[in-house]
Each structure stands twice: as C-alpha cells, then as structure tokens.
Scaffold this active site. Structure first.
Site, PDB file in Angstrom:
ATOM      1  N   ARG A   1      50.690  30.669  33.520  1.00 48.81           N
ATOM      2  CA  ARG A   1      49.674  29.771  34.118  1.00 48.81           C
ATOM      3  C   ARG A   1      50.346  28.750  35.035  1.00 48.81           C
ATOM      4  O   ARG A   1      49.696  28.144  35.879  1.00 48.81           O
ATOM      5  CB  ARG A   1      48.894  28.987  33.038  1.00 48.81           C
ATOM      6  CG  ARG A   1      48.093  29.796  32.028  1.00 48.81           C
ATOM      7  CD  ARG A   1      47.231  30.842  32.645  1.00 48.81           C
ATOM      8  NE  ARG A   1      47.918  32.119  32.651  1.00 48.81           N
ATOM      9  CZ  ARG A   1      47.565  33.165  33.392  1.00 48.81           C
ATOM     10  NH1 ARG A   1      46.549  33.068  34.226  1.00 48.81           N
ATOM     11  NH2 ARG A   1      48.218  34.305  33.338  1.00 48.81           N
TER      12      ARG A   1
ATOM     13  N   GLN B   1      48.857  41.142  29.052  1.00 45.96           N
ATOM     14  CA  GLN B   1      47.882  40.064  28.937  1.00 45.96           C
ATOM     15  C   GLN B   1      46.711  40.436  28.026  1.00 45.96           C
ATOM     16  O   GLN B   1      45.639  39.840  28.109  1.00 45.96           O
ATOM     17  CB  GLN B   1      47.357  39.666  30.320  1.00 45.96           C
ATOM     18  CG  GLN B   1      48.412  39.041  31.212  1.00 45.96           C
ATOM     19  CD  GLN B   1      47.824  38.458  32.484  1.00 45.96           C
ATOM     20  OE1 GLN B   1      47.198  37.407  32.486  1.00 45.96           O
ATOM     21  NE2 GLN B   1      48.020  39.163  33.584  1.00 45.96           N
TER      22      GLN B   1
ATOM     23  N   ASP C   1      37.728  45.952  35.952  1.00 40.54           N
ATOM     24  CA  ASP C   1      38.713  44.867  35.945  1.00 40.54           C
ATOM     25  C   ASP C   1      39.070  44.519  34.494  1.00 40.54           C
ATOM     26  O   ASP C   1      38.282  44.758  33.582  1.00 40.54           O
ATOM     27  CB  ASP C   1      38.106  43.649  36.651  1.00 40.54           C
ATOM     28  CG  ASP C   1      39.137  42.566  36.909  1.00 40.54           C
ATOM     29  OD1 ASP C   1      40.345  42.862  36.856  1.00 40.54           O
ATOM     30  OD2 ASP C   1      38.727  41.408  37.156  1.00 40.54           O
ATOM     31  N   GLU C   2      40.250  43.925  34.288  1.00 40.32           N
ATOM     32  CA  GLU C   2      40.705  43.487  32.953  1.00 40.32           C
ATOM     33  C   GLU C   2      40.581  44.616  31.924  1.00 40.32           C
ATOM     34  O   GLU C   2      40.067  44.433  30.821  1.00 40.32           O
ATOM     35  CB  GLU C   2      39.882  42.255  32.491  1.00 40.32           C
ATOM     36  CG  GLU C   2      39.920  41.073  33.423  1.00 40.32           C
ATOM     37  CD  GLU C   2      41.260  40.334  33.430  1.00 40.32           C
ATOM     38  OE1 GLU C   2      42.210  40.814  32.777  1.00 40.32           O
ATOM     39  OE2 GLU C   2      41.356  39.292  34.097  1.00 40.32           O
TER      40      GLU C   2
ATOM     41  N   LYS D   1      45.197  40.728  42.098  1.00 38.36           N
ATOM     42  CA  LYS D   1      44.388  41.909  41.766  1.00 38.36           C
ATOM     43  C   LYS D   1      42.966  41.818  42.313  1.00 38.36           C
ATOM     44  O   LYS D   1      42.393  42.835  42.697  1.00 38.36           O
ATOM     45  CB  LYS D   1      44.353  42.128  40.255  1.00 38.36           C
ATOM     46  CG  LYS D   1      43.613  41.060  39.462  1.00 38.36           C
ATOM     47  CD  LYS D   1      43.660  41.350  37.965  1.00 38.36           C
ATOM     48  CE  LYS D   1      42.995  40.257  37.158  1.00 38.36           C
ATOM     49  NZ  LYS D   1      41.560  40.181  37.357  1.00 38.36           N
ATOM     50  N   THR D   2      42.397  40.595  42.366  1.00 33.07           N
ATOM     51  CA  THR D   2      41.024  40.459  42.869  1.00 33.07           C
ATOM     52  C   THR D   2      40.949  40.867  44.330  1.00 33.07           C
ATOM     53  O   THR D   2      39.982  41.500  44.764  1.00 33.07           O
ATOM     54  CB  THR D   2      40.512  39.014  42.676  1.00 33.07           C
ATOM     55  OG1 THR D   2      40.654  38.652  41.296  1.00 33.07           O
ATOM     56  CG2 THR D   2      39.045  38.905  43.057  1.00 33.07           C
TER      57      THR D   2
END
Length: 676
Positions: free
Chosen positions: A609, A250, A219-220, A32-33
């Site tokens: 993770r 998330q 973002d987020e 996504k970044t």
C-alpha cells in the site's frame, strides 16, 4: 481505434490477446484496471464484438463503477451501450430476474440482509431445537453460507452430515431455505448459487446466457469462491472468450470462502490458457517492492513473479519497537504531526493499518490528543445499525404497505409471539392471493389456515399499523412516529437486547437522532414554502446519495485508519502498520489453524500500500483484558531484507543523527510558518 500506446509491453500483450483464454497475473500496483478497460475497448473497436455481448465482473460496486466510467471515456457513451460491468452478485441478480419462472421466484422478490437472515435462523433454531444462543446462531449462519458457496443444497447437506451438530445445521439450513422461498426472498449467497444451479440443471437457460455473453472478463479472480468459479466456467463453456485478472499473493479472503487455488484450476479447465505477468509496479519505491517480494517468497507459489519499479530505491523501511501499546500509538501520532511538517504533505497522505478493528481505539485517542483529524474506515454506518434498520422498517411500511421485506423485519421486533410457521402460512396465502403480507392479515380467507390466537396477533398488528399510518398522513407525522416508538416500547426492547444499559441508551439516542432528522427535513421544507410529507422525508432518507457523501468525506484532509483487509486496492504515500507481534500479526487463530500463509499475503498487501515510506511498529508489552502481557515481535519482521531495514530499539540512534533529524523538523516548521 482505441489507443494502447500508454500500456507497457506486457500490458499491451494482455489487452490484445483474444485467441484463447487468458490469465493476467497482475501484481500490486501494476495497472490492471488500465488493462481491463482498454481490453474491453479493444474488443469493441478492433474485434467488432458488440458491447451487449461483453460482461466484466468484479467484487465491489466502486470498482465496477470506475471500470465502466473508464471504458466510456475510451469508446464514448454510445460506444459502450449495453455493456455489462457489475459485481458478481449484480450479475446473479439480473440472471434470476430474467429467469424467474425457471428459478421458482416471483417478480418483486426480496433480498434479505445478514441481520434479517440471522433473525430467521434464530427463530428456526428456537422452534426446532429449543435454543438460540447468539454464538451458535452466528456459527450456523456462517456454515450455511459456506455450504451455499460450495453449491451444497440442503438435501445434500443432510445426506452428508456425519455428526449431531452437522445434522442440526443441515436441518436448520433446510427449514431456513424453505422459509426464504415462502417469503419470495433470497439471501446474498443465493445470488450466486441460484444462477449457477440454474445453469447446471437447465441447458436451455445456459445456452441463452452463453449466446448473450460472448466475452467475459473477471477482476480479482483470486477472491472467487467455488460457486463463482463454476458460474464463470459455465458461462464461458468451451469457447475462448475469457480473460481473468488476479494475484495469488493478494488472496486474503479465505475466511469468507475465497479459494486462491481457483487460479490453478484454470490451467486444468482451460488447457490452452495463456499467462501474462504484470510485474512492473507504478506505485512504490524499489525498496518497498523488494521487501514485499522477500516476505511473500516464504509462501509456496504456483506462479512465480517479482515486482519491480523504475521509481528509485527510496527510504529504508523503519521498524519501531515501543515499550507498550500506548507508547506505540503516541509514537505514531506524534510522528505523523512531525513528518507532515517535514515533508510538507497533508494528513490524507498518511494511513495507519492494523490487523483488527479493536486496535483503532488507542491510535484514535492519541490522534485526538494531538488534534489530528482522522477518518475511521470500515466503521458501521448510521443506517447499518440494527436500531435504525428497525425503525426504518416501520417507516418503510408506513409509506409502502406492500413492502414485504420491511414487514418481515418488524413483525417480531419487538417479539409478538408470531412464530415462523404463522409467517410461512401468511406468506403462502399472500402469494396465492397476489397481495402483500400486510394486506393479507385482514383477509377472511386467512381464518382457514391459522389458529384464532395466531390470527388475532397478526390482525392486531395490522390494525395498529393502519391507525399509526392514518395519523402520520392526516396529523402530525412526528407525533405519529413517537407514538409508534412508545406503543411498541422500543426503549424496553433495546434494554433487553443490549449488552449493557449504556449501550441501550446510546442506541436509543440514535433512534431519536433519526426522528429529529425527519423533523428537520419537514421544518426546512416548510420554511422554504415547500410541502414535505412523511413519505417525502422517508423517501429522501432511503434514497440519500451515499456515494456523493463518501466522495466529500474522502476530500477532507484526514489520516486514514483501517484494517489491513480494508486497505486492499488503496495506496498512500506514507504507511504505518501497527501491532506487528506474534498472535496479532500473524493472528493467533491462523497460527493455531496453520493458515499463516494467508496472514503473510495480508502482510504483503499491507507493504504494497506504501508509495514512499513504510513504518512497522510493535509493542514489547500489550494490555489485554485489563492485564499487561509481554509480546514477541512478528516473524514477518525477520523475513524482511536486513539491508533495507532500520530497526529502532535494536541499535541506538547516534546523538548526531538525532540532532540532524531535529534540525530538519525545525527547518520544515520555519518554511511552513514563512508562508503566512
């Protein structure tokens, strides 16, 4: 022109879509970044939007810094001039600073941290309600924070109160907010609430900022609370310049106000919203992703998505049943040593995750026994400790008598019987005279506002500090600091406010360590032929480059220990999640409150993770409060796909498999030793 060739089709679609509001539903590890940074570059290069009309907001300084660096590498430093990439709170801070007059604050307003705010709430409750029980103060502080996140003012809270406790909280909130205003200070939640209410109530201010920010990226997004959502909605208005990136699976911060339903609200508030799903994962094996998908399928979904990977299926997930929590910790520690040899990797490639910080003690002890280096993430920093903040408050006043935030920190530490009403009147007087609160204590005009007793206490403090400051600058600064600590009987204060004599002693050792650090700075400078005043030494402490220190720590070869919450956004080749038991994961509080869905999202975060291997452990017996109790394994383990799991403890490992595993370890060790 910005190069989008490295993006996959879905990523490219998200980066190039500018015709309307866009939700990028970005699964874990889906890049996504890259999408956000390339989209910013695309807006500048291909769409002709000036950088100073673009703002990107996220939740951590680290994420904002990384985002801005990546944009600059794409468009060059000059090409990103004026671009805003910041946290929500930094954006709010800038809005307040540029709208001081309308917001009702004066230049140089202070931002008080959680401890300072808790002290004000404690004083208010003690004065107005005759009690300041620690748990009650914390509950009131958390409730006030939630009220602010929901944009509820003190007046509204009083009108809505339906019980004596709600009324107590609402009235405390009212006095607390009045005192913050008198101190010309804001708390963390005000940095969002103040700009949002400013936009709601002053259309000319809102129009000014809408003209300034013509394209907004968030973002987020699943972590936004009510006030952040409203701030975004107001800034965007009826225009189409909005891209939000988030993942409802998330969302793990409901306990601090996050509302994953904000993703659903987007469809209502922006009817033309386009949704692009990023489902290709670039981090984990197919088996790990399949496990994550199966677990999260047990939650209801507004948006359906399935993570997938082209990195191969990978090793099975292992579930280890251990007889006790001590054996669990020993098993993890010994395996890390063994697997490091077997895989030929570094300690930094291993992470041990757990639900609560208290679980770290057992694994820390075992890693120390095996002489395995580790880094405990999320532990309190030295400068975050209350005793260090207290002493630094005094030192800040020594070098800057105009530091009102430092003055507020220390004026009643230890207690000097200077009440909140006295501080409020002093603050108002200092503001009227356009001087600092410390300087105001010596002015004659204060006699008209305060009782002789209150005035005497303030002036005695002011004269005493002035004397210490003179000694620090004209004599031995270390002797002056020691005199300060002795005069206020800080050791006695720690004894009274610590939970045990041992804790008080440890806290006092921290204070002397800080004094010793200042002494060493001055001595080292003198050895080099340089001058280092008390101002220089304290200034260096205040301006330490913590980021550089953090980067150095991250480069060390250490096993990473952290909570599941702290692991979000990180990745590791080999992951252990320990304590997979009912009432621990999911936590007892979530079971009782019927919020297991959030715990399942936390499990999903933990699973995703892992890049190569994932091991889940639990103890049949766990020691709590000095007693050993039987446990039940977590329901989340039963939600994993059975064919992808090796459950040790349910089926015996054959002697042949054990021998083969031993041979592999021995071979790895021989290969390793053969390099020397």
């Amino acid at each position: 022109m910005v190069d989008l060739s490295q993006l996959n089709p879905r990523q490219k679609e998200a980066a190039k879509y500018v015709e309307g509001p866009l939700l990028v539903l970005a699964g874990a590890g889906s890049g996504k970044t890259s999408v956000i940074t390339r989209k910013i570059a695309y807006l500048i290069d291909a769409c002709g939007i000036k950088p100073h009309h673009i703002a990107a907001v996220t939740f951590t300084n680290k994420a904002a810094r990384e985002m801005k660096e990546r944009v600059m590498s794409l468009v060059g430093k000059g090409g990103a001039k004026g671009l805003t990439v910041s946290t929500f709170h930094n954006l709010g801070l800038n809005i307040i600073r540029q709208e001081l007059e309308t917001s009702g604050y004066r230049a140089g307003f202070s931002i008080l941290d959680q401890d300072d705010c808790k002290g004000i709430i404690r004083d208010v409750m003690q004065r107005d309600h005759g009690g300041d029980d620690g748990d009650m103060v914390e509950m009131v502080q958390n409730t006030i924070s939630n009220l602010k996140n929901d944009l509820i003012t003190p007046e509204q809270a009083i009108n809505q109160a339906q019980s004596p406790q709600e009324m107590l909280i609402a009235r405390t909130y009212s006095v607390y907010q009045r005192m913050l205003k008198a101190y010309n200070a804001v708390d963390f939640d005000d940095l969002i609430m103040v700009p949002t209410l400013l936009f709601m109530n002053h259309s000319e201010v809102l129009m000014r900022w809408q003209r300034k920010i013509r394209y907004l990226l968030v973002d987020e997004y699943q972590d936004t609370n009510t006030s952040q959502y409203e701030l975004v909605k107001l800034l965007v208005g009826h225009r189409s310049g909005l891209t939000v990136v988030g993942d409802d699976d998330q969302s793990i911060y409901a306990w601090r106000g996050a509302r994953p339903e904000n993703l659903v609200l987007l469809k209502q508030d922006f009817p033309s919203l386009k949704v692009v799903k990023l489902e290709q994962n670039y981090r984990s094996t197919g088996l790990i992703l399949n496990a994550a998908n199966k677990v999260i399928d047990n939650n209801p979904h507004e948006f359906e998505k399935k993570l997938w990977s082209d990195m191969g299926y990978g090793d099975p997930i292992r579930i280890l049943k251990c007889k006790s929590d001590e054996i669990e910790a020993e098993r993890i520690a010994s395996e890390i040593v063994e697997r490091r040899l077997r895989y030929g990797c570094g300690y930094r490639d291993f992470a041990v995750l757990y639900r609560g910080n208290h679980q770290s003690r057992a694994i820390e002890m075992k890693l120390q026994t095996f002489q395995v280096p580790y880094k405990l993430n999320g532990g309190q920093s030295f400068f975050g400790r209350n005793e260090i903040k207290d002493l630094m408050g005094y030192l800040r006043l020594l070098i800057n008598p105009s530091d009102d935030a430092a003055f507020l920190r220390v004026i009643n530490t230890p207690r000097r019987e200077i009440g909140p009403t006295t501080i409020e009147k002093l603050s108002e007087y200092a503001s009227m005279r356009d001087t600092s609160m410390l300087a105001a204590t010596t002015e004659m005009g204060l006699e008209q506002l305060l009782s002789p007793k209150s005035l005497d206490r303030l002036r005695r403090f002011g004269h005493w500090l002035e004397n210490i400051t003179r000694n620090a600058y004209t004599g031995d600064p270390i002797a002056a600091i020691k005199e300060l600590i002795s005069d206020i009987d800080y050791e006695g204060h720690l004894t009274q406010t610590s939970s045990s004599p041992g804790q008080a002693e440890r806290r006092m050792k921290n204070v002397w360590f800080l004094v010793d650090s200042i002494q060493k700075m001055i001595t080292k400078a003198e050895e080099l032929g340089d001058e280092c005043t008390i101002e220089d030494a304290v200034g260096k402490l205040l301006l330490r480059d913590m980021l550089e220190q953090q980067e150095q720590e991250d480069e060390l070869d250490q096993v990473q220990l952290m909570t599941l919450h702290a692991s979000k956004g990180l990745e590791f080749p080999h992951v252990y999640i320990m304590g997979m038991e009912e009432e621990l994961m999911p936590h007892r509080n979530s079971i009782e409150a019927d919020t297991v869905e959030e715990e399942r999202r936390l499990m999903y975060v933990g699973i995703t993770r892992a890049k190569r291997t994932l091991t889940l452990t639990y103890a049949a017996k766990r020691r709590q409060y000095g007693e050993s109790t039987d446990t039940t394994h977590s329901r989340f383990l039963d939600e994993l796909p059975p064919d992808d799991v090796e459950w040790e403890g349910k089926t015996e490992i054959s002697p042949e498999a054990q021998r083969q595993r031993g041979q592999e370890t021995l071979s790895s060790l021989k290969n390793l030793l053969g390099d020397f």
